[in-house]
Design an enzyme around this catalytic site. Sequence first.
Site, PDB file in Angstrom:
ATOM      1  N   GLY A  10     -19.469  54.127  24.269  1.00 19.09           N
ATOM      2  CA  GLY A  10     -18.203  54.386  23.581  1.00 19.09           C
ATOM      3  C   GLY A  10     -17.109  54.891  24.499  1.00 19.09           C
ATOM      4  N   ALA A  11     -17.089  54.381  25.750  1.00 16.97           N
ATOM      5  CA  ALA A  11     -16.073  54.849  26.709  1.00 16.97           C
ATOM      6  C   ALA A  11     -14.755  54.091  26.573  1.00 16.97           C
ATOM      7  CB  ALA A  11     -16.600  54.719  28.135  1.00 16.97           C
ATOM      8  N   GLY A  14     -10.796  56.748  22.804  1.00 10.29           N
ATOM      9  CA  GLY A  14     -10.882  58.133  22.354  1.00 10.29           C
ATOM     10  C   GLY A  14     -11.603  59.108  23.280  1.00 10.29           C
ATOM     11  N   ILE A  15     -12.536  59.833  22.715  1.00 13.57           N
ATOM     12  CA  ILE A  15     -13.233  60.913  23.416  1.00 13.57           C
ATOM     13  C   ILE A  15     -14.023  60.366  24.612  1.00 13.57           C
ATOM     14  CG2 ILE A  15     -15.049  62.665  23.144  1.00 13.57           C
ATOM     15  CD1 ILE A  15     -14.214  62.625  20.056  1.00 13.57           C
ATOM     16  N   GLY A  16     -14.657  59.214  24.416  1.00 10.75           N
ATOM     17  CA  GLY A  16     -15.477  58.631  25.482  1.00 10.75           C
ATOM     18  C   GLY A  16     -14.649  58.242  26.691  1.00 10.75           C
ATOM     19  N   SER A 138     -21.287  65.713  14.814  1.00 10.59           N
ATOM     20  CA  SER A 138     -20.053  66.069  14.112  1.00 10.59           C
ATOM     21  C   SER A 138     -20.332  67.154  13.084  1.00 10.59           C
ATOM     22  CB  SER A 138     -19.511  64.828  13.404  1.00 10.59           C
ATOM     23  OG  SER A 138     -18.469  65.184  12.530  1.00 10.59           O
ATOM     24  N   TYR A 164     -22.158  58.603   7.033  1.00  8.88           N
ATOM     25  CA  TYR A 164     -21.750  59.091   8.355  1.00  8.88           C
ATOM     26  C   TYR A 164     -22.331  60.486   8.614  1.00  8.88           C
ATOM     27  CZ  TYR A 164     -18.690  60.721  12.133  1.00  8.88           C
ATOM     28  OH  TYR A 164     -18.212  61.238  13.313  1.00  8.88           O
TER      29      TYR A 164
HETATM   30  N1  LIG Z   1     -12.537  61.765  16.226  1.00  7.78           N
HETATM   31  C1  LIG Z   1     -13.086  62.788  15.606  1.00  7.78           C
HETATM   32  O1  LIG Z   1     -12.408  63.617  14.947  1.00  7.78           O
HETATM   33  C2  LIG Z   1     -14.578  63.024  15.703  1.00  7.78           C
HETATM   34  C3  LIG Z   1     -15.101  64.180  15.114  1.00  7.78           C
HETATM   35  C4  LIG Z   1     -16.473  64.417  15.204  1.00  7.78           C
HETATM   36  C5  LIG Z   1     -17.278  63.510  15.875  1.00  7.78           C
HETATM   37  N2  LIG Z   1     -16.737  62.386  16.433  1.00  7.78           N
HETATM   38  C6  LIG Z   1     -17.627  61.455  17.141  1.00  7.78           C
HETATM   39  O2  LIG Z   1     -17.126  61.254  18.434  1.00  7.78           O
HETATM   40  C7  LIG Z   1     -17.632  60.032  18.970  1.00  7.78           C
HETATM   41  C8  LIG Z   1     -16.504  59.256  19.647  1.00  7.78           C
HETATM   42  O3  LIG Z   1     -15.603  58.820  18.646  1.00  7.78           O
HETATM   43  P1  LIG Z   1     -14.024  58.763  18.840  1.00  7.78           P
HETATM   44  O4  LIG Z   1     -13.438  59.773  17.943  1.00  7.78           O
HETATM   45  O5  LIG Z   1     -13.668  58.781  20.278  1.00  7.78           O
HETATM   46  O6  LIG Z   1     -13.746  57.341  18.152  1.00  7.78           O
HETATM   47  P2  LIG Z   1     -13.166  55.942  18.686  1.00  7.78           P
HETATM   48  O7  LIG Z   1     -11.875  56.157  19.399  1.00  7.78           O
HETATM   49  O8  LIG Z   1     -13.180  55.058  17.494  1.00  7.78           O
HETATM   50  O9  LIG Z   1     -14.275  55.456  19.745  1.00  7.78           O
HETATM   51  C9  LIG Z   1     -15.497  54.916  19.338  1.00  7.78           C
HETATM   52  C10 LIG Z   1     -16.166  54.245  20.510  1.00  7.78           C
HETATM   53  O10 LIG Z   1     -17.445  53.725  20.071  1.00  7.78           O
HETATM   54  C11 LIG Z   1     -17.514  52.354  20.461  1.00  7.78           C
HETATM   55  N3  LIG Z   1     -18.351  51.565  19.548  1.00  7.78           N
HETATM   56  C12 LIG Z   1     -18.265  51.483  18.202  1.00  7.78           C
HETATM   57  N4  LIG Z   1     -19.153  50.585  17.736  1.00  7.78           N
HETATM   58  C13 LIG Z   1     -19.820  50.093  18.803  1.00  7.78           C
HETATM   59  C14 LIG Z   1     -20.836  49.123  18.985  1.00  7.78           C
HETATM   60  N5  LIG Z   1     -21.364  48.432  17.960  1.00  7.78           N
HETATM   61  N6  LIG Z   1     -21.295  48.875  20.242  1.00  7.78           N
HETATM   62  C15 LIG Z   1     -20.765  49.523  21.305  1.00  7.78           C
HETATM   63  N7  LIG Z   1     -19.784  50.437  21.209  1.00  7.78           N
HETATM   64  C16 LIG Z   1     -19.316  50.716  19.969  1.00  7.78           C
HETATM   65  C17 LIG Z   1     -16.076  51.856  20.416  1.00  7.78           C
HETATM   66  O11 LIG Z   1     -15.967  50.659  21.137  1.00  7.78           O
HETATM   67  P3  LIG Z   1     -14.719  49.630  20.921  1.00  7.78           P
HETATM   68  O12 LIG Z   1     -13.613  50.153  21.807  1.00  7.78           O
HETATM   69  O13 LIG Z   1     -15.254  48.323  21.360  1.00  7.78           O
HETATM   70  O14 LIG Z   1     -14.340  49.686  19.464  1.00  7.78           O
HETATM   71  C18 LIG Z   1     -15.367  53.033  21.044  1.00  7.78           C
HETATM   72  O15 LIG Z   1     -15.476  52.992  22.440  1.00  7.78           O
HETATM   73  C19 LIG Z   1     -18.272  59.311  17.781  1.00  7.78           C
HETATM   74  O16 LIG Z   1     -19.675  59.462  17.843  1.00  7.78           O
HETATM   75  C20 LIG Z   1     -17.720  60.041  16.563  1.00  7.78           C
HETATM   76  O17 LIG Z   1     -18.605  59.965  15.474  1.00  7.78           O
HETATM   77  C21 LIG Z   1     -15.394  62.119  16.363  1.00  7.78           C
END
Ligand SMILES: NC(=O)c1ccc[n+]([C@@H]2O[C@H](COP(=O)([O-])OP(=O)(O)OC[C@H]3O[C@@H](n4cnc5c(N)ncnc54)[C@H](OP(=O)(O)O)[C@@H]3O)[C@@H](O)[C@H]2O)c1
Length: 282
Positions: A10-11, A14-16, A138, A164
């Site tokens: 998930g790089a 967002g966070i990644g 989360s 989720y």
């Molecule tokens: N944002 C928040 O407030 C929050 C709060 C608590 C926990 N989290 C957790 O933080 C983590 C990072 O999320 P984020 O907030 O940075 O969200 P994000 O910006 O939507 O990033 C999600 C990442 O996961 C990748 N991904 C999704 N489905 C995939 C698949 N089938 N195969 C490979 N990669 C996949 C996406 O790839 P693509 O670029 O190809 O879509 C993207 O790089 C997640 O586990 C989320 O549950 C987030």
Amino acid sequence: MPFTTTVITGATSGIGKETAMALAKKGHAVYMLVRDMKKGEELRQEIIADTKSKHVYVVECDLADMESVQNAAGILKSGLMAVNVLINNAGGIFAERRESKDGYEMTFAVNHLSHFLLVNNLLPLLQKGQARIINVSSEAHRMAKPNFNDLQWAKRPYAAWKAYGTAKLFNIYFTRSLALKYGPKGISAFALHPGLVNTGFGTGLTGIGNILMWLARPFMISAESGSKTTIYLATAARIDAKSGKYFKNCHPADPSAKATDELGRNRLWDLSMEMIKPFTDN
Ligand SMILES: NC(=O)c1ccc[n+]([C@@H]2O[C@H](COP(=O)([O-])OP(=O)(O)OC[C@H]3O[C@@H](n4cnc5c(N)ncnc54)[C@H](OP(=O)(O)O)[C@@H]3O)[C@@H](O)[C@H]2O)c1
């Protein structure tokens, strides 16, 4: 000094993305597992330009496809001697019930099962690297409604946030199980909540979920701030004694009472082991 070799999912957003960038800046060799190779390659170029690192790599891995996860782990095993940090960061929430290529409910597949398989298949490298495994969970785990007779949300009405939250509870179960099973072999594991972060997360939600996300956006922290706890866990010295714990704001925190349920934790382990069997190679 030898490299710290870090693998991250998930790089591409967002966070990644912030995590990968920061760790490359700190001198880690960073292997990014991505489903979209074009997006991954663009990110690789961006990180190289920004950090001057010569050690940023992209490996194809669709977490909604177990064979793709198996292949990605195989590529890493053929090229690396060890992995020191594995960051299971990718995840998401899905408005409607969908299934992965293997027929698993998508939230469960992407947030939990694919990472369970990845860890399993990378175990030889993780052991050689005396690795830290970091699972991005989360606070939504507090909404979990685990039902081990219906992990796939096939027998009850699908509810996006409950699915989720349940998958994020499973991240905490997984972390604790890893710490207990592999701690004696030098592997440590940590779960974390990154904060409420303004990323691509939740953009596919509809109806009330979408309205709530829209209302919450102005109060969310940046992706850079949201990556701090992950980066802390990937880099801090002497945190092995805290293996198995759940972190918030770079400190151990109490997860929900449900997160300490040992029976549920063991049940998840056994069922996940069964599900990944056709794709394991250790
Ligand atoms: N944002 C928040 O407030 C929050 C709060 C608590 C926990 N989290 C957790 O933080 C983590 C990072 O999320 P984020 O907030 O940075 O969200 P994000 O910006 O939507 O990033 C999600 C990442 O996961 C990748 N991904 C999704 N489905 C995939 C698949 N089938 N195969 C490979 N990669 C996949 C996406 O790839 P693509 O670029 O190809 O879509 C993207 O790089 C997640 O586990 C989320 O549950 C987030």
